[in-house]
Design a protein around this motif. Structure first.
Motif, PDB file in Angstrom:
ATOM      1  N   GLY A  36       0.807  -1.212   0.000  1.00 56.16           N
ATOM      2  CA  GLY A  36       0.000   0.000   0.000  1.00 56.16           C
ATOM      3  C   GLY A  36       0.837   1.257   0.000  1.00 56.16           C
ATOM      4  O   GLY A  36       0.570   2.177   0.761  1.00 56.16           O
ATOM      5  N   GLY A  96       3.740  11.220  10.183  1.00 55.02           N
ATOM      6  CA  GLY A  96       2.836  10.443   9.340  1.00 55.02           C
ATOM      7  C   GLY A  96       1.386  10.665   9.755  1.00 55.02           C
ATOM      8  O   GLY A  96       1.101  11.194  10.850  1.00 55.02           O
ATOM      9  N   ALA A  97       0.482  10.256   8.872  1.00 58.14           N
ATOM     10  CA  ALA A  97      -0.938  10.279   9.239  1.00 58.14           C
ATOM     11  C   ALA A  97      -1.158   9.360  10.436  1.00 58.14           C
ATOM     12  O   ALA A  97      -2.040   9.599  11.261  1.00 58.14           O
ATOM     13  CB  ALA A  97      -1.792   9.828   8.047  1.00 58.14           C
ATOM     14  N   SER A  98      -0.343   8.324  10.551  1.00 55.70           N
ATOM     15  CA  SER A  98      -0.488   7.365  11.660  1.00 55.70           C
ATOM     16  C   SER A  98      -0.455   8.078  13.011  1.00 55.70           C
ATOM     17  O   SER A  98      -1.263   7.791  13.890  1.00 55.70           O
ATOM     18  CB  SER A  98       0.644   6.337  11.648  1.00 55.70           C
ATOM     19  OG  SER A  98       0.739   5.720  10.407  1.00 55.70           O
ATOM     20  N   ILE A 101      -3.624  10.120  13.698  1.00 54.97           N
ATOM     21  CA  ILE A 101      -4.748   9.279  14.139  1.00 54.97           C
ATOM     22  C   ILE A 101      -4.593   8.950  15.628  1.00 54.97           C
ATOM     23  O   ILE A 101      -5.524   9.045  16.422  1.00 54.97           O
ATOM     24  CB  ILE A 101      -4.800   7.976  13.300  1.00 54.97           C
ATOM     25  CG1 ILE A 101      -5.045   8.297  11.819  1.00 54.97           C
ATOM     26  CG2 ILE A 101      -5.851   7.018  13.830  1.00 54.97           C
ATOM     27  CD1 ILE A 101      -4.689   7.160  10.861  1.00 54.97           C
ATOM     28  N   TYR A 122      -9.249  -0.007   7.086  1.00 61.76           N
ATOM     29  CA  TYR A 122      -7.797   0.039   7.315  1.00 61.76           C
ATOM     30  C   TYR A 122      -7.497  -0.467   8.732  1.00 61.76           C
ATOM     31  O   TYR A 122      -8.153  -0.041   9.693  1.00 61.76           O
ATOM     32  CB  TYR A 122      -7.359   1.496   7.141  1.00 61.76           C
ATOM     33  CG  TYR A 122      -5.957   1.842   7.556  1.00 61.76           C
ATOM     34  CD1 TYR A 122      -4.854   1.281   6.921  1.00 61.76           C
ATOM     35  CD2 TYR A 122      -5.731   2.772   8.575  1.00 61.76           C
ATOM     36  CE1 TYR A 122      -3.566   1.628   7.300  1.00 61.76           C
ATOM     37  CE2 TYR A 122      -4.450   3.132   8.949  1.00 61.76           C
ATOM     38  CZ  TYR A 122      -3.367   2.554   8.312  1.00 61.76           C
ATOM     39  OH  TYR A 122      -2.098   2.904   8.689  1.00 61.76           O
ATOM     40  N   TYR A 125      -6.617   1.563  12.850  1.00 61.40           N
ATOM     41  CA  TYR A 125      -7.391   2.289  13.863  1.00 61.40           C
ATOM     42  C   TYR A 125      -7.713   1.443  15.102  1.00 61.40           C
ATOM     43  O   TYR A 125      -7.576   1.895  16.224  1.00 61.40           O
ATOM     44  CB  TYR A 125      -8.731   2.787  13.286  1.00 61.40           C
ATOM     45  CG  TYR A 125      -8.630   3.511  11.971  1.00 61.40           C
ATOM     46  CD1 TYR A 125      -7.945   4.712  11.854  1.00 61.40           C
ATOM     47  CD2 TYR A 125      -9.228   2.979  10.819  1.00 61.40           C
ATOM     48  CE1 TYR A 125      -7.858   5.368  10.633  1.00 61.40           C
ATOM     49  CE2 TYR A 125      -9.143   3.634   9.603  1.00 61.40           C
ATOM     50  CZ  TYR A 125      -8.455   4.824   9.519  1.00 61.40           C
ATOM     51  OH  TYR A 125      -8.370   5.463   8.311  1.00 61.40           O
ATOM     52  N   ASN A 171      -8.952   2.890   1.962  1.00 59.72           N
ATOM     53  CA  ASN A 171      -8.130   1.693   1.968  1.00 59.72           C
ATOM     54  C   ASN A 171      -8.897   0.755   2.886  1.00 59.72           C
ATOM     55  O   ASN A 171      -9.120   1.132   4.051  1.00 59.72           O
ATOM     56  CB  ASN A 171      -6.750   2.027   2.559  1.00 59.72           C
ATOM     57  CG  ASN A 171      -5.925   0.783   2.804  1.00 59.72           C
ATOM     58  OD1 ASN A 171      -6.263  -0.293   2.347  1.00 59.72           O
ATOM     59  ND2 ASN A 171      -4.831   0.946   3.545  1.00 59.72           N
ATOM     60  N   ASP A 199     -10.272  10.406   7.646  1.00 59.96           N
ATOM     61  CA  ASP A 199      -8.905  10.121   7.208  1.00 59.96           C
ATOM     62  C   ASP A 199      -8.896  10.306   5.695  1.00 59.96           C
ATOM     63  O   ASP A 199      -9.399   9.475   4.955  1.00 59.96           O
ATOM     64  CB  ASP A 199      -8.547   8.686   7.617  1.00 59.96           C
ATOM     65  CG  ASP A 199      -7.114   8.329   7.249  1.00 59.96           C
ATOM     66  OD1 ASP A 199      -6.477   9.079   6.468  1.00 59.96           O
ATOM     67  OD2 ASP A 199      -6.634   7.286   7.734  1.00 59.96           O
ATOM     68  N   ILE A 201      -6.200  10.741   3.690  1.00 51.45           N
ATOM     69  CA  ILE A 201      -4.815  10.592   3.231  1.00 51.45           C
ATOM     70  C   ILE A 201      -4.733  10.293   1.716  1.00 51.45           C
ATOM     71  O   ILE A 201      -3.733  10.573   1.079  1.00 51.45           O
ATOM     72  CB  ILE A 201      -4.084   9.512   4.077  1.00 51.45           C
ATOM     73  CG1 ILE A 201      -2.590   9.436   3.769  1.00 51.45           C
ATOM     74  CG2 ILE A 201      -4.691   8.130   3.910  1.00 51.45           C
ATOM     75  CD1 ILE A 201      -1.750  10.479   4.379  1.00 51.45           C
ATOM     76  N   LYS A 232       1.083   9.468   0.613  1.00 49.52           N
ATOM     77  CA  LYS A 232       0.537   8.926  -0.640  1.00 49.52           C
ATOM     78  C   LYS A 232       0.586   9.981  -1.747  1.00 49.52           C
ATOM     79  O   LYS A 232       0.944   9.670  -2.879  1.00 49.52           O
ATOM     80  CB  LYS A 232      -0.913   8.456  -0.440  1.00 49.52           C
ATOM     81  CG  LYS A 232      -1.157   7.684   0.843  1.00 49.52           C
ATOM     82  CD  LYS A 232      -0.572   6.288   0.856  1.00 49.52           C
ATOM     83  CE  LYS A 232      -0.718   5.661   2.241  1.00 49.52           C
ATOM     84  NZ  LYS A 232      -0.321   4.287   2.357  1.00 49.52           N
ATOM     85  N   ARG A 240       7.654  10.459   6.719  1.00 43.38           N
ATOM     86  CA  ARG A 240       6.757  10.447   7.869  1.00 43.38           C
ATOM     87  C   ARG A 240       6.187  11.835   8.186  1.00 43.38           C
ATOM     88  O   ARG A 240       6.426  12.369   9.276  1.00 43.38           O
ATOM     89  CB  ARG A 240       7.453   9.854   9.127  1.00 43.38           C
ATOM     90  CG  ARG A 240       8.200   8.577   8.932  1.00 43.38           C
ATOM     91  CD  ARG A 240       7.351   7.431   8.394  1.00 43.38           C
ATOM     92  NE  ARG A 240       6.170   7.140   9.188  1.00 43.38           N
ATOM     93  CZ  ARG A 240       4.950   7.090   8.653  1.00 43.38           C
ATOM     94  NH1 ARG A 240       4.733   7.309   7.368  1.00 43.38           N
ATOM     95  NH2 ARG A 240       3.923   6.802   9.415  1.00 43.38           N
TER      96      ARG A 240
HETATM   97  C1  LIG Z   1      -6.184   4.873   5.348  1.00 43.62           C
HETATM   98  C2  LIG Z   1      -4.784   5.110   5.818  1.00 43.62           C
HETATM   99  N1  LIG Z   1      -4.569   5.985   6.797  1.00 43.62           N
HETATM  100  C3  LIG Z   1      -3.339   6.226   7.260  1.00 43.62           C
HETATM  101  C4  LIG Z   1      -2.236   5.566   6.756  1.00 43.62           C
HETATM  102  C5  LIG Z   1      -0.882   5.854   7.330  1.00 43.62           C
HETATM  103  O1  LIG Z   1      -0.256   6.891   6.642  1.00 43.62           O
HETATM  104  P1  LIG Z   1       1.204   7.361   7.036  1.00 43.62           P
HETATM  105  O2  LIG Z   1       2.158   6.485   6.314  1.00 43.62           O
HETATM  106  O3  LIG Z   1       1.276   8.798   6.581  1.00 43.62           O
HETATM  107  O4  LIG Z   1       1.353   7.239   8.502  1.00 43.62           O
HETATM  108  C6  LIG Z   1      -2.408   4.645   5.717  1.00 43.62           C
HETATM  109  C7  LIG Z   1      -1.254   3.901   5.178  1.00 43.62           C
HETATM  110  O5  LIG Z   1      -1.364   2.953   4.447  1.00 43.62           O
HETATM  111  C8  LIG Z   1      -3.715   4.412   5.225  1.00 43.62           C
HETATM  112  O6  LIG Z   1      -3.941   3.533   4.244  1.00 43.62           O
END
Ligand SMILES: Cc1ncc(COP(=O)(O)O)c(C=O)c1O
Length: 382
Positions: A36, A96-98, A101, A122, A125, A171, A199, A201, A232, A240
């Motif tokens: 991904g 990162g988006a991680s 969240i 995804y 979460y 995703n 989300d 992203i 992405k 990150r």
């Molecule tokens: C829906 C979704 N949110 C967040 C992320 C995490 O993104 P990041 O790599 O910026 O932390 C992903 C990564 O695959 C994702 O698919």
């Protein structure tokens, strides 16, 4: 013997995707359509900005929230794309988006709270919710072409519900929502006084209609958190850099969680990100074109094989079903063993992912063609 560790940590599991990889990684000649992350390289100007930051010693801590200039330009970038009105004070630069969240969930949740997730979902979460001793309520979106409907959302709400997470484009399904569909979900969120985390992203990878951010709905301004980032859109997964946009009155609370976690996102990555949102704005546009051609190709191949597929409106995934009743993990393993092609088992994406396989088309045309040829051969031999 020391005392036992946090039981919530013991309760979460390695992701299903990881478990599947561990099983198949040593097998020879397997073509993988699982990953991904973009198969493009990071734009040259972004890489150069990171090198320049190093060479000019921009290697110290930044403000906890992130460089002001980056927050300013990142909010402008998102506002220009989606007609939103975020200010630099309403964005945090995260790892990162991680991390965005995680910060949102750690700030909002207390033990016993419920978080609604449209499923298949995804897998990033649920463990973060569990770590807060809160719980997840999955809503089955399979009867409605993977879209969360206002009716299904309303039916899942209880007294314990505090947060709804809505990822779109999604995703693993690639499904996205129209303005009218979002508007109806917004009404339910407001009616029940919930927090909504969208989300977004994959927002730059929207094909058939332009992405609509939940941020356009003024009425949600006290209860909406929008997650975005550059992993992405600009093929920058290793840098990150994520963005958390949120209500003014919560930003100090989010900042505390970020501060005690990482102090700030990496300085050189932040300078690279500044270049991405100001000078490399065409990179996502070009990548989108490439993903769109692949989406159309994969859709045509899968439907020509007679498979059940929802045509995705964004991201770079397909969720599809074979006419096969085996658990998706066993089926995915059989495809690896007999056809030498790997897809992620749908069971990695929550309760309602079972029965499906996820294909990622973040791969070259040649790889996609070969992978789909192998799938076709497998089906012919069944
Ligand atoms: C829906 C979704 N949110 C967040 C992320 C995490 O993104 P990041 O790599 O910026 O932390 C992903 C990564 O695959 C994702 O698919």
């Amino acid at each position: 013997m020391p005392k036992s560790i946090n039981s919530a940590v013991e309760a979460i599991e390695l992701s299903g995707i990881r478990k599947f990889f561990n099983l198949v990684q040593d097998k020879d000649d397997v073509l993988s359509l699982t990953i991904g992350q973009p198969d493009f390289t990071t734009p040259e100007s972004v890489k150069q900005a990171a090198k320049d930051a190093l060479d000019t010693n921009k290697t110290s801590y930044t403000q906890n929230q992130g460089l002001f200039e980056l927050r300013d330009k990142a909010s402008q970038y998102i506002n220009d794309l989606y007609n939103t009105t975020w200010t630099p004070e309403q964005v945090l630069i995260t790892v990162g988006a991680s991390q965005a969240i995680d910060i949102a969930l750690r700030t909002l949740l207390t033990p016993g709270d419920e978080v609604i997730l449209p499923s298949p979902i995804y897998p990033g979460y649920e463990p973060l919710v569990t770590l807060q001793n809160a719980s997840v309520v999955e809503v089955d979106t399979t009867p409605t072409d993977f879209k969360l409907t206002p009716e299904a959302l309303e039916a899942a709400i209880t007294k314990q519900t505090k947060v709804v997470i809505l990822p779109y484009p999604s995703n693993p399904t690639g499904v996205t929502l129209t303005r009218e569909e979002l508007n109806q979900i917004k009404d339910v969120i407001i009616k029940h006084d919930l927090y909504l985390i969208t989300d977004e992203i994959y927002s730059t990878i929207s094909f058939d209609t332009p992405h609509v951010s939940m941020g356009v709905f003024e009425e949600l301004s006290e209860q909406l958190i929008v997650i975005n980032g550059l992993s992405k859109s600009h093929a920058m997964t290793g840098f990150r850099i994520g963005f958390l946009f949120g209500p003014r009155k919560l930003m100090d609370q989010f900042t505390k969680v970020l501060q005690y976690n990482v102090s700030c996102a990496t300085s050189t990555s932040q300078y690279a990100a500044l270049n991405a949102v100001t000078k490399a704005k065409d990179a996502p546009v070009n990548m989108r074109k490439a993903y769109l051609e692949r989406r159309d190709y994969v859709y045509q191949r899968l439907t020509a094989m007679g498979l059940e597929v929802v045509r995705p409106g964004g991201a770079f995934y397909f969720m599809f079903k074979l006419n096969d009743s085996r658990p998706s993990f066993d089926l995915a393993l059989d495809l690896v063993n007999k056809a030498r092609v790997a897809f992620v088992p749908g069971s990695s994406f929550g309760r309602y992912g079972e029965g499906y396989l996820r294909l990622s088309y973040a791969y070259s045309f040649d790889t996609l063609k070969e992978g789909l040829d192998r799938l076709e051969q497998y089906l012919l031999q069944q």
